[in-house]
Scaffold this motif. Structure first.
Motif, mmCIF file in Angstrom:
data_model
loop_
_atom_site.group_PDB
_atom_site.id
_atom_site.type_symbol
_atom_site.label_atom_id
_atom_site.label_comp_id
_atom_site.label_asym_id
_atom_site.label_seq_id
_atom_site.Cartn_x
_atom_site.Cartn_y
_atom_site.Cartn_z
ATOM 1 N N LEU A 38 0.811 -1.209 0.000
ATOM 2 C CA LEU A 38 0.000 0.000 0.000
ATOM 3 C C LEU A 38 0.847 1.263 0.000
ATOM 4 C CD1 LEU A 38 -2.408 -1.161 2.852
ATOM 5 C CD2 LEU A 38 -2.712 -1.485 0.394
ATOM 6 N N THR A 40 0.405 5.819 -1.349
ATOM 7 C CA THR A 40 -0.218 6.802 -2.233
ATOM 8 C C THR A 40 0.466 6.765 -3.598
ATOM 9 O OG1 THR A 40 1.305 8.474 -1.412
ATOM 10 C CG2 THR A 40 -0.839 8.368 -0.343
ATOM 11 N N ASN A 41 -0.124 7.431 -4.571
ATOM 12 C CA ASN A 41 0.514 7.545 -5.878
ATOM 13 C C ASN A 41 1.889 8.197 -5.718
ATOM 14 O OD1 ASN A 41 -1.651 6.444 -7.246
ATOM 15 N ND2 ASN A 41 -2.625 8.419 -7.630
ATOM 16 N N GLU A 160 -2.917 -3.478 -8.821
ATOM 17 C CA GLU A 160 -4.302 -2.982 -8.872
ATOM 18 C C GLU A 160 -5.249 -3.984 -9.542
ATOM 19 O OE1 GLU A 160 -4.975 -0.367 -7.273
ATOM 20 O OE2 GLU A 160 -3.189 0.868 -7.207
ATOM 21 N N ASN A 163 -8.991 -2.780 -10.005
ATOM 22 C CA ASN A 163 -9.179 -1.409 -10.472
ATOM 23 C C ASN A 163 -10.167 -1.364 -11.631
ATOM 24 O OD1 ASN A 163 -8.647 1.294 -10.217
ATOM 25 N ND2 ASN A 163 -6.897 1.288 -11.599
ATOM 26 N N SER A 191 -0.524 -4.938 -5.057
ATOM 27 C CA SER A 191 -0.454 -3.491 -4.941
ATOM 28 C C SER A 191 -1.856 -2.942 -5.192
ATOM 29 C CB SER A 191 0.526 -2.940 -5.980
ATOM 30 O OG SER A 191 0.383 -1.544 -6.107
ATOM 31 N N SER A 192 -2.357 -2.150 -4.262
ATOM 32 C CA SER A 192 -3.729 -1.657 -4.420
ATOM 33 C C SER A 192 -3.916 -0.349 -3.676
ATOM 34 C CB SER A 192 -4.728 -2.689 -3.896
ATOM 35 O OG SER A 192 -6.052 -2.233 -4.073
ATOM 36 N N HIS A 193 -4.879 0.450 -4.173
ATOM 37 C CA HIS A 193 -5.288 1.637 -3.420
ATOM 38 C C HIS A 193 -6.681 1.435 -2.833
ATOM 39 C CE1 HIS A 193 -7.296 2.299 -7.278
ATOM 40 N NE2 HIS A 193 -8.104 3.131 -6.643
ATOM 41 N N GLU A 233 -8.314 1.707 6.182
ATOM 42 C CA GLU A 233 -8.291 3.079 5.663
ATOM 43 C C GLU A 233 -7.933 4.073 6.763
ATOM 44 O OE1 GLU A 233 -10.921 6.038 2.817
ATOM 45 O OE2 GLU A 233 -11.684 4.046 3.324
ATOM 46 N N LEU A 246 -5.491 7.914 -0.739
ATOM 47 C CA LEU A 246 -5.273 7.088 -1.926
ATOM 48 C C LEU A 246 -6.292 7.416 -2.992
ATOM 49 C CD1 LEU A 246 -4.442 3.597 -0.481
ATOM 50 C CD2 LEU A 246 -2.929 5.361 -1.278
#
Length: 246
Positions: A38, A40-41, A160, A163, A191-193, A233, A246
């Protein structure tokens, strides 16, 4: 869960000009782990995945897969990995079966029987002869996982994976990941948001910020580490100190 370490990343570092994209990163994934990755961009997730899969070379540090050094024993190490980095690409005018048959040509040991097996595992046997252009996004993602399974990997890396999927597509992908980990002992690095998805299926997770590891551990322990039990979260936002949601 298996105790044997399958993926070990030590001191992994990558810079682009003056920017440090990944900064002395250490992570370990054991057999059967579903491991959420995990951040942020721009936190360094994709750069890390590209180094683990050999697409780019680190400036420092090392990657071991199944005990093999990625740098000096590349073929042995990478043979244990299946990966979908970004969206899986297929020829829309070809059938699911023919797309997988083309992918199977990359692996001399993969048989036609294995192509049928992975279609069955992904729940696509009945659509095997249909053109991929007619597939939903969720079906294409399952076909991508089928392709990643061709060489019977020990570790599957997904960037993702849910996504853009509708709720049904998300549910199917999550169920498939849990099934493969439980029944075949395959480890996943995801890998994910979408933190809710990670919370539902991952037993371990790591959070990186500006290329540095800032938290890692069992998901249940991470969520119980504060004064009160949090959602993933809430936990993520707390430890990244508001560094962009995210």
């Amino acid at each position: 869960m298996g105790n044997q370490v399958l993926l070990e990343v030590q001191g992994l570092t990558k810079t682009f000009g003056s920017r440090v994209a990944v900064d002395r990163l250490n992570i370990r994934i054991a057999e059967g782990d579903i491991y959420g990755f995990l951040g942020t961009n721009g936190s360094g997730k994709t750069t890390t995945i590209r180094m683990i899969t050999g697409l780019i070379h680190p400036d420092a540090g090392e990657v071991r897969i199944g005990g093999f050094h990625l740098k000096s024993q590349f073929k042995s190490a990478i043979s244990l990995v299946g990966a979908i980095v970004e969206n899986p690409a297929f020829y829309g005018y070809l059938s699911a079966y023919d797309n997988l048959k083309l992918m199977a040509n990359l692996y001399p040991s993969v048989t036609r029987k294995r192509v049928d097996e992975v279609l069955e595992i992904a729940g696509l046997s009945e659509r095997a002869k249909d053109k991929v252009a007619s597939f939903s996004l969720g079906m294409k993602q399952r076909l991508g996982i089928a392709g990643a399974l061709l060489n019977q990997p020990k570790l599957i890396i997904l960037d993702e994976p849910t996504n853009g999927l509708d709720p049904q597509g998300m549910k199917e992908i999550k169920e498939l990941i849990v099934q493969l980990a439980a029944e075949q002992g395959i480890s996943f690095l995801i890998s994910s948001h979408l933190l809710h998805d990670v919370e539902q299926i991952c037993n371990k997770a790591a959070v990186i910020r500006k290329g540095k590891l800032i938290a890692e551990g069992e998901v249940k322990q991470l969520l119980a580490s504060g004064k009160e039990t949090r959602t993933l979260e809430q936990f993520f936002f707390d430890i990244t100190e508001g560094d962009g949601r995210l």
